[in-house]
Design a protein around this motif. Structure first.
Motif, PDB file in Angstrom:
ATOM      1  N   LEU A  40     -20.627  33.254  39.314  1.00 30.47           N
ATOM      2  CA  LEU A  40     -19.427  33.776  39.226  1.00 30.47           C
ATOM      3  C   LEU A  40     -19.414  34.996  38.393  1.00 30.47           C
ATOM      4  O   LEU A  40     -18.699  36.093  38.152  1.00 30.47           O
ATOM      5  CB  LEU A  40     -18.229  32.726  38.907  1.00 30.47           C
ATOM      6  N   VAL A  41     -20.187  34.858  37.288  1.00 30.21           N
ATOM      7  CA  VAL A  41     -19.826  35.796  36.068  1.00 30.21           C
ATOM      8  C   VAL A  41     -21.143  36.854  36.132  1.00 30.21           C
ATOM      9  O   VAL A  41     -21.164  37.753  35.157  1.00 30.21           O
ATOM     10  CB  VAL A  41     -20.323  34.900  34.746  1.00 30.21           C
ATOM     11  N   SER A  42     -22.156  36.665  37.115  1.00 28.18           N
ATOM     12  CA  SER A  42     -23.078  37.778  37.003  1.00 28.18           C
ATOM     13  C   SER A  42     -23.401  38.391  38.483  1.00 28.18           C
ATOM     14  O   SER A  42     -23.697  37.469  39.162  1.00 28.18           O
ATOM     15  CB  SER A  42     -24.656  37.013  36.235  1.00 28.18           C
ATOM     16  N   ALA A  43     -23.568  39.718  38.468  1.00 24.47           N
ATOM     17  CA  ALA A  43     -23.893  40.089  39.800  1.00 24.47           C
ATOM     18  C   ALA A  43     -25.471  40.409  39.833  1.00 24.47           C
ATOM     19  O   ALA A  43     -25.947  41.033  40.921  1.00 24.47           O
ATOM     20  CB  ALA A  43     -23.115  41.216  40.184  1.00 24.47           C
ATOM     21  N   TYR A  44     -26.254  39.957  38.858  1.00 29.35           N
ATOM     22  CA  TYR A  44     -27.586  40.285  38.733  1.00 29.35           C
ATOM     23  C   TYR A  44     -28.276  39.630  39.888  1.00 29.35           C
ATOM     24  O   TYR A  44     -28.280  38.249  39.892  1.00 29.35           O
ATOM     25  CB  TYR A  44     -28.214  39.932  37.393  1.00 29.35           C
ATOM     26  N   TRP A  45     -28.914  40.252  40.795  1.00 30.57           N
ATOM     27  CA  TRP A  45     -29.599  39.618  42.157  1.00 30.57           C
ATOM     28  C   TRP A  45     -28.760  38.821  42.583  1.00 30.57           C
ATOM     29  O   TRP A  45     -29.101  37.598  43.162  1.00 30.57           O
ATOM     30  CB  TRP A  45     -31.099  39.042  41.635  1.00 30.57           C
TER      31      TRP A  45
ATOM     32  N   ALA B   5     -23.288  38.131  46.067  1.00 32.59           N
ATOM     33  CA  ALA B   5     -21.928  37.630  46.512  1.00 32.59           C
ATOM     34  C   ALA B   5     -21.031  37.449  45.188  1.00 32.59           C
ATOM     35  O   ALA B   5     -19.754  37.098  45.306  1.00 32.59           O
ATOM     36  CB  ALA B   5     -22.140  36.399  47.000  1.00 32.59           C
ATOM     37  N   ALA B   6     -21.301  38.033  44.124  1.00 33.30           N
ATOM     38  CA  ALA B   6     -20.696  37.665  43.066  1.00 33.30           C
ATOM     39  C   ALA B   6     -19.155  38.437  43.116  1.00 33.30           C
ATOM     40  O   ALA B   6     -18.103  37.673  42.773  1.00 33.30           O
ATOM     41  CB  ALA B   6     -21.029  38.334  41.749  1.00 33.30           C
ATOM     42  N   THR B   7     -18.996  39.442  43.606  1.00 37.18           N
ATOM     43  CA  THR B   7     -17.757  39.965  43.720  1.00 37.18           C
ATOM     44  C   THR B   7     -16.809  39.343  44.766  1.00 37.18           C
ATOM     45  O   THR B   7     -15.704  39.335  44.699  1.00 37.18           O
ATOM     46  CB  THR B   7     -17.817  41.659  43.955  1.00 37.18           C
TER      47      THR B   7
ATOM     48  N   LYS C  93     -28.446  36.260  31.360  1.00 38.02           N
ATOM     49  CA  LYS C  93     -28.850  37.237  30.443  1.00 38.02           C
ATOM     50  C   LYS C  93     -28.380  38.766  31.083  1.00 38.02           C
ATOM     51  O   LYS C  93     -28.245  39.602  30.125  1.00 38.02           O
ATOM     52  CB  LYS C  93     -30.150  37.418  30.416  1.00 38.02           C
ATOM     53  N   HIS C  94     -27.690  38.554  32.211  1.00 36.93           N
ATOM     54  CA  HIS C  94     -27.317  39.768  32.764  1.00 36.93           C
ATOM     55  C   HIS C  94     -25.829  39.903  33.369  1.00 36.93           C
ATOM     56  O   HIS C  94     -25.418  39.988  34.379  1.00 36.93           O
ATOM     57  CB  HIS C  94     -27.942  40.404  33.988  1.00 36.93           C
ATOM     58  N   ARG C  95     -24.939  38.951  32.285  1.00 35.58           N
ATOM     59  CA  ARG C  95     -23.651  38.827  32.838  1.00 35.58           C
ATOM     60  C   ARG C  95     -22.878  40.301  32.948  1.00 35.58           C
ATOM     61  O   ARG C  95     -22.826  41.040  32.049  1.00 35.58           O
ATOM     62  CB  ARG C  95     -22.662  38.033  31.807  1.00 35.58           C
ATOM     63  N   ASP C  96     -21.886  40.153  33.896  1.00 29.56           N
ATOM     64  CA  ASP C  96     -20.899  41.359  34.130  1.00 29.56           C
ATOM     65  C   ASP C  96     -19.475  41.065  33.731  1.00 29.56           C
ATOM     66  O   ASP C  96     -19.025  41.948  33.162  1.00 29.56           O
ATOM     67  CB  ASP C  96     -20.624  41.747  35.587  1.00 29.56           C
TER      68      ASP C  96
END
Length: 368
Positions: free
Chosen positions: A13-18, A21-23, A51-54
């Motif tokens: 939920l907190v990272s769109a890295y690879w 579906a995050a958004t 390590k790549h949280r949005d």
């Protein structure tokens, strides 16, 4: 209705890295929270996503990050036990089969278990290719299969696998997150495409995006997403790498047009608009999409979206596009998605399904 306690197992939920579906997760879950439901999202510490949280942990959902180990999965399942609704999303990335069986195992006698597929065409192709897949035997045990796309073909395929009910909960717009912002020169382009480099997308990116760039050497093209750094491409294409979600609005608002390219499996199935379709439309961008069955369900071709069958047609659309025309298409698309395709509207459907209400009067519910 009284608020539901929902335990949701997904990729992140907190990272769109690879994690494309995050958004989608954020839009659906935030809208459910606004309707009084309490969601706890369980995600593994995998693929460097933490390590790549949005975003930080949001105030509209609990976030539980568990170790990507068998014991971590068992701990997370026990923590989720007791929820009114337990959800297993596809593509968590680690221990997917164990999670699917585990979610069924912790379902309360008076509760519901939901399989939520965020890549139904790929899941169905995998199940078709391998009859021994554990998920095949589990699908009939879930109370619902929800999908983020696919329309009638996906509904028919899941029902054939024994699903009790299959309902598409399509991608949509969160207008608080994706909306018009000022132009940013660093993101200027005649055409922008955002998407990670994936096996069943790469050939279509070559066909629709890179081919169009080669045909229009005087135009500027931007390519965002992971994995493209070593891809040969025309000199007028700039690869941006991973674009954090905080920059998506500026990316969409700083191009003459934004390109949507469906993955091969989704294009073949149809009725599978990517999250980027609604994000771009919500920002008022002029969208050009590859052709797939079901587009008019979401946007009107020629007025709210431009449609192309290959790179030559993308190049033709772009060469003929004026700022005035691009603005008109973008504004029409934004009006359409705000009126009919928001996550608030999708959440109404999800709530109705999970509470056992009659949903026949709601939009986009064929196949219940």
């Amino acid at each position: 209705m009284a608020g539901l306690e929902i335990a949701f197992f997904g990729s992140s939920l907190v990272s769109a890295y690879w994690n494309g579906a995050a958004t989608y997760y954020r839009g659906i879950i935030r809208a459910l929270a606004a309707r009084g439901h309490r969601v706890t999202f369980f995600e593994p510490d995998a693929y460097d996503r933490q390590k790549h949280r949005d975003i930080p942990d949001p105030d509209w959902a609990g976030v539980v990050v568990y170790p990507a180990t068998e014991s971590g999965v068992s701990w997370a399942l026990e923590k989720a036990r007791g929820a009114d609704i337990v959800v297993k999303a596809s593509g968590v990335g680690v221990f997917d089969d164990e999670l699917a069986a585990g979610v069924l195992g912790i379902r309360r006698p008076d509760g519901l278990a939901v399989y939520w597929d965020v890549d139904a065409p790929a899941t169905l192709a995998q199940l078709d290719a391998n009859p021994a897949e554990p998920l095949r035997a589990l699908i009939p045990k879930f109370d619902f299969v929800l999908t983020y796309g696919g329309g009638p073909p996906v509904i028919k395929a899941f029902r054939a696998l024994g699903a009790q009910a299959c309902v598409p909960i399509y991608n949509a717009l969160d207008p608080d997150t994706h909306h018009p912002v000022p132009f940013q020169p660093k993101f200027f382009a005649d055409l922008t495409f955002l998407g990670n480099r994936l096996p069943d997308r790469e050939a279509r990116v070559e066909r629709f995006f890179l081919d169009a760039a080669a045909r229009l050497p005087d135009k500027r093209f931007l390519l965002g997403g992971n994995g493209w750094h070593d891809k040969p491409m025309p000199a007028n294409v700039k690869a941006l790498g991973h674009v954090y979600t905080a920059d998506h609005n500026a990316l969409n608002c700083s191009a003459m047009a934004v390109l949507n390219i469906s993955r091969e499996s989704m294009a073949a199935m149809g009725y599978s608009p990517a999250t980027r379709v609604f994000e771009a439309a919500g920002a008022g961008a002029c969208l050009i999409t590859d052709d797939w069955v079901g587009i008019p369900t979401f946007l009107e071709p020629g007025r709210e979206v431009l449609v192309a069958r290959d790179g030559a047609e993308v190049a033709e659309q772009l060469a003929a596009l004026t700022p005035e025309r691009a603005h008109a298409v973008g504004q029409a698309a934004m009006r359409r998605v705000l009126a009919h395709h928001t996550y608030e509207q999708r959440a109404v459907l999800v709530e109705a399904l999970l509470s056992g209400m009659d949903v026949t009067h709601l939009r986009l519910t064929e196949g219940v």
